[in-house]
Design an enzyme around this catalytic site. Structure first.
Site, PDB file in Angstrom:
ATOM      1  N   PHE A 124       0.822  -1.218   0.000  1.00 34.39           N
ATOM      2  CA  PHE A 124       0.000   0.000   0.000  1.00 34.39           C
ATOM      3  C   PHE A 124       0.855   1.267   0.000  1.00 34.39           C
ATOM      4  O   PHE A 124       0.342   2.338  -0.316  1.00 34.39           O
ATOM      5  CB  PHE A 124      -0.857   0.071   1.277  1.00 34.39           C
ATOM      6  CG  PHE A 124      -1.926  -0.964   1.392  1.00 34.39           C
ATOM      7  CD1 PHE A 124      -3.102  -0.843   0.687  1.00 34.39           C
ATOM      8  CD2 PHE A 124      -1.774  -2.061   2.238  1.00 34.39           C
ATOM      9  CE1 PHE A 124      -4.111  -1.782   0.801  1.00 34.39           C
ATOM     10  CE2 PHE A 124      -2.773  -3.004   2.366  1.00 34.39           C
ATOM     11  CZ  PHE A 124      -3.940  -2.869   1.648  1.00 34.39           C
ATOM     12  N   SER A 168      -5.021   2.041  -8.919  1.00 31.89           N
ATOM     13  CA  SER A 168      -6.119   3.002  -8.771  1.00 31.89           C
ATOM     14  C   SER A 168      -6.908   3.122 -10.059  1.00 31.89           C
ATOM     15  O   SER A 168      -6.347   2.976 -11.164  1.00 31.89           O
ATOM     16  CB  SER A 168      -5.504   4.358  -8.421  1.00 31.89           C
ATOM     17  OG  SER A 168      -6.467   5.369  -8.527  1.00 31.89           O
ATOM     18  N   TYR A 192       0.303  11.305 -10.467  1.00 32.50           N
ATOM     19  CA  TYR A 192      -0.015  10.224  -9.521  1.00 32.50           C
ATOM     20  C   TYR A 192      -0.460   8.963 -10.274  1.00 32.50           C
ATOM     21  O   TYR A 192       0.047   7.862 -10.036  1.00 32.50           O
ATOM     22  CB  TYR A 192      -1.106  10.696  -8.557  1.00 32.50           C
ATOM     23  CG  TYR A 192      -1.751   9.581  -7.776  1.00 32.50           C
ATOM     24  CD1 TYR A 192      -1.033   8.847  -6.831  1.00 32.50           C
ATOM     25  CD2 TYR A 192      -3.088   9.234  -8.005  1.00 32.50           C
ATOM     26  CE1 TYR A 192      -1.636   7.812  -6.126  1.00 32.50           C
ATOM     27  CE2 TYR A 192      -3.690   8.209  -7.299  1.00 32.50           C
ATOM     28  CZ  TYR A 192      -2.967   7.496  -6.356  1.00 32.50           C
ATOM     29  OH  TYR A 192      -3.554   6.469  -5.674  1.00 32.50           O
ATOM     30  N   LYS A 196       1.261   5.024 -10.769  1.00 31.76           N
ATOM     31  CA  LYS A 196       0.570   3.735 -10.555  1.00 31.76           C
ATOM     32  C   LYS A 196       0.692   2.852 -11.799  1.00 31.76           C
ATOM     33  O   LYS A 196       0.952   1.647 -11.699  1.00 31.76           O
ATOM     34  CB  LYS A 196      -0.910   3.983 -10.220  1.00 31.76           C
ATOM     35  CG  LYS A 196      -1.130   4.603  -8.853  1.00 31.76           C
ATOM     36  CD  LYS A 196      -0.798   3.621  -7.750  1.00 31.76           C
ATOM     37  CE  LYS A 196      -0.756   4.241  -6.382  1.00 31.76           C
ATOM     38  NZ  LYS A 196      -0.248   3.379  -5.338  1.00 31.76           N
ATOM     39  N   ASN A 241      -8.595  16.430   0.664  1.00 33.17           N
ATOM     40  CA  ASN A 241      -8.822  16.579  -0.776  1.00 33.17           C
ATOM     41  C   ASN A 241     -10.121  15.907  -1.194  1.00 33.17           C
ATOM     42  O   ASN A 241     -10.726  16.280  -2.191  1.00 33.17           O
ATOM     43  CB  ASN A 241      -7.701  15.874  -1.571  1.00 33.17           C
ATOM     44  CG  ASN A 241      -6.382  16.588  -1.430  1.00 33.17           C
ATOM     45  OD1 ASN A 241      -6.327  17.799  -1.552  1.00 33.17           O
ATOM     46  ND2 ASN A 241      -5.323  15.828  -1.165  1.00 33.17           N
ATOM     47  N   ASN A 242     -10.479  14.869  -0.461  1.00 32.40           N
ATOM     48  CA  ASN A 242     -11.566  14.001  -0.917  1.00 32.40           C
ATOM     49  C   ASN A 242     -12.889  14.331  -0.231  1.00 32.40           C
ATOM     50  O   ASN A 242     -12.925  14.905   0.858  1.00 32.40           O
ATOM     51  CB  ASN A 242     -11.195  12.534  -0.692  1.00 32.40           C
ATOM     52  CG  ASN A 242      -9.933  12.160  -1.438  1.00 32.40           C
ATOM     53  OD1 ASN A 242      -8.930  11.795  -0.844  1.00 32.40           O
ATOM     54  ND2 ASN A 242      -9.967  12.291  -2.753  1.00 32.40           N
TER      55      ASN A 242
END
Ligand code: NAD
Ligand code: UFG
Length: 383
Positions: A124, A168, A192, A196, A241-242
């Site tokens: 993770f 993601s 980002y 990934k 942010n979310n």
């Protein structure tokens, strides 16, 4: 096609050619995963990088509850030591170790893998703020990509070849369709997401060169919710942010109102639609994946989502219902880079793993609220 359980029951050979058999096999391994012939626990030890973080901590709880031993390896750059104490309290497990370390620190990673006799890694550890990744790209490439390479090189040297990687839905970018299938060509639209996809590519190349590796690339949609004990949950540093953590902070009075980023999208109420998935369902997906990789030396690429999407206004309403608190909001302009809608096609994970998200939006909000109400300052006021 036949699958052999090399590590667990030793002699058991399972013949299978279809997915109905997969269900049966998984049920068998769920029952017997951690038991040897005398019914005592096997020495299955999982290294969980980033295990003190949001998704990691919930997964660690489920791994421990399944009878596995866990070593959390985390540099605490976005988490707290208190999480480990909370997990111990929650599970009562003595099978949890914690190493404060950075995945880019080769020596620390090597010691963790070798000294702890690790059998598989759930990876993770990573940075995840899309905006920051655009302004500080090298930090993201270093942490997420270089860190993963160090981890994989050290796994190779220690003959550990099972890894579950946190990817993601961001890897898909902005495809033509809103429902993302694993075959949808990836084209990430930010740094980002590119980190990934690069790690996914590295793992695909590794599998080609080393067919014995067991690899899962899990593409999460929008993880929300918390453990129903209210002891662990999402703990963002600074301004969230979310959406869900921001709403939770408004509900608890830390912030005055939510900014809704746009209500002029081509969606039923004009606000963005997302596939929110309860973190407990996500954690269960990791356990199912480890079980599957144990019986099959393969590379899996799987969406972990619910297949259903909710708007920002749906989430506000559901949170108000769960908390009994009003969530004041103001509609502002669109946030750069946001899409109107996307959600998972989660059918492949169900077909392959027998895993399906179970918890709906009301549970997601109720569990987030319980966590936030009990811990308004997150872990920051806990020693
Ligand atoms: P998180 O920030 O809560 O957890 C990540 C953990 O990794 C933290 O505890 C942090 O301290 C640790 N970490 C970071 N860099 C490290 C390093 N170099 N060495 C050791 N530890 C390090 O994030 P999360 O929401 O739990 O996400 C976990 C993973 O899932 C991340 O890789 C993230 O990119 C991915 N992911 C998250 C989401 C999401 O919306 N939360 C969605 C898709 C994918
Ligand atoms: N939103 C608001 N106000 C806020 C925050 C968000 O209106 O304060 C809206 C967004 O515009 C979007 C929805 O709420 O329509 C969800 O936004 P989030 O920021 O919660 O989630 P995103 O879908 O933008 O992205 C998240 C993570 C990514 C991850 C992705 C996985 O930020 O890192 O989910 O699908 F990759």
């Amino acid at each position: 096609m036949f699958w052999v359980d090399e590590q667990n029951s030793g002699s058991r050979t399972i013949t299978s050619s279809n997915n109905d058999d997969t269900q049966e096999i998984l049920a068998y391994f769920t029952r017997s995963y951690c038991k040897n012939k005398r019914g005592t626990e096997m020495e299955e030890k999982i290294l969980v990088t980033g295990g003190a973080g949001y998704i990691g901590s919930h997964t660690v709880v489920q791994l421990l509850e399944a009878g596995l031993s866990v070593v959390v390896f985390d540099n605490l750059s976005n988490s707290s030591r208190a999480v480990i104490d909370r997990i111990s309290k929650l599970t009562g497990s003595k099978s949890l170790d914690f190493i404060e370390g950075d995945i880019r620190d080769r020596t620390a990673v090597r010691h963790a893998l070798r000294d702890q006799k690790i059998s598989a890694v759930v990876h993770f550890a990573g940075l995840k703020a899309v905006g920051e990744s655009e302004t500080e790209p090298l930090k993201y490439y270093d942490n997420n990509v270089s860190g993963s390479v160090v981890l994989l090189e050290e796994m190779m040297k220690t003959d550990i070849n099972t890894i579950v990687f946190s990817s993601s839905a961001t890897v898909y970018g902005n495809p033509e369709y809103s429902q993302y299938h694993e075959d949808t060509p990836p084209a990430p639209a930010n740094v980002y997401g590119r980190t990934k996809l690069i790690v996914e590519d590295i793992l695909r190349d590794l599998k080609k060169s080393q067919p014995s590796w067991r690899i899962a690339l899990l593409r999460y949609f929008n993880p929300v919710g918390a453990h129903d004990s209210g002891l662990i949950g999402e703990n963002p540093k600074g301004i969230p942010n979310n959406l869900m953590p921001f709403i939770a902070q408004v509900a608890v009075g830390v912030r005055q109102k939510l900014s809704v980023y746009g209500n002029d999208y081509p969606t039923p109420d004009g606000t963005g639609l997302r596939d929110y998935i309860h973190v407990e369902d996500l954690a269960a997906g990791h356990l199912a994946t480890l079980q599957y990789l144990k019986i099959k030396p393969t590379l899996l690429t799987l969406n972990l989502g619910t297949g259903q999407s909710y708007s920002v206004l749906d989430i506000i309403k559901a949170f108000e219902k769960a908390s009994g608190k009003a969530i004041p909001y103001e509609v502002v302009g669109r946030r750069e880079g946001d899409l109107a809608e996307y959600y998972a096609d989660p059918s492949l994970a169900e077909k392959i793993l027998g895993w399906k998200a179970q918890l709906g939006i009301d549970r997601m909000c109720a569990d987030t609220w319980r966590w936030k109400k009990n811990n308004p300052a997150g872990y920051s006021n806990i020693k």
